[in-house]
Design a protein around this motif. Structure first.
Motif, PDB file in Angstrom:
ATOM      1  N   SER A 174       0.829  -1.216   0.000  1.00 37.04           N
ATOM      2  CA  SER A 174       0.000   0.000   0.000  1.00 37.04           C
ATOM      3  C   SER A 174       0.858   1.258   0.000  1.00 37.04           C
ATOM      4  CB  SER A 174      -0.930   0.009   1.215  1.00 37.04           C
ATOM      5  OG  SER A 174      -1.903  -0.983   1.076  1.00 37.04           O
ATOM      6  N   THR A 208       0.931   4.177  -2.883  1.00 33.64           N
ATOM      7  CA  THR A 208       0.700   5.572  -2.520  1.00 33.64           C
ATOM      8  C   THR A 208       1.855   6.474  -2.933  1.00 33.64           C
ATOM      9  OG1 THR A 208      -0.625   4.831  -0.650  1.00 33.64           O
ATOM     10  CG2 THR A 208       0.137   7.084  -0.576  1.00 33.64           C
ATOM     11  N   THR A 209       3.061   5.931  -2.936  1.00 29.81           N
ATOM     12  CA  THR A 209       4.240   6.739  -3.266  1.00 29.81           C
ATOM     13  C   THR A 209       4.652   6.627  -4.736  1.00 29.81           C
ATOM     14  OG1 THR A 209       5.715   4.974  -2.491  1.00 29.81           O
ATOM     15  CG2 THR A 209       5.122   6.716  -0.906  1.00 29.81           C
ATOM     16  N   ALA A 252      -7.671   0.842  -4.305  1.00 31.39           N
ATOM     17  CA  ALA A 252      -6.865   2.029  -4.586  1.00 31.39           C
ATOM     18  C   ALA A 252      -6.528   2.118  -6.067  1.00 31.39           C
ATOM     19  CB  ALA A 252      -5.586   2.009  -3.750  1.00 31.39           C
TER      20      ALA A 252
END
Length: 87
Positions: free
Chosen positions: A8, A12-13, A52
């Motif tokens: 995750s 996200t990065t 996501a």
């Protein structure tokens, strides 16, 4: 379980492919260990990762798997979180 969370973080990065690699590793290790909390955790985190990524069919599939497993074993956290992901 740390690899599931790392997946995750990588997503996200801005590292989408690496996130899937780490998630796959977490799933393989969880299957090897066959410990209920580890399985629920890695499957639930995979569902969240697919969400996501806007891969909602895959998210639903992993959420259903997590939900059924958590219900059968009384893992309340993942039972409730996976119920939210199934909606």
């Amino acid at each position: 379980m740390a690899l599931a969370y790392l997946a995750s973080v990588l997503w996200t990065t801005g590292h989408p492919e690496e996130s899937l690699v780490r998630s796959d590793e977490s799933l393989a290790l969880a299957e090897e260990l066959a410990e209920p909390m580890t399985l629920a955790q890695t499957w639930g985190m995979r569902a969240l990762l697919h969400g996501a990524r806007h891969e909602f069919a895959d998210m639903a599939r992993w959420a259903d798997r997590t939900h059924t497993f958590a219900a059968d074993r009384g893992i309340a956290y993942w039972l409730h979180l996976s119920a939210l992901l199934r909606q």
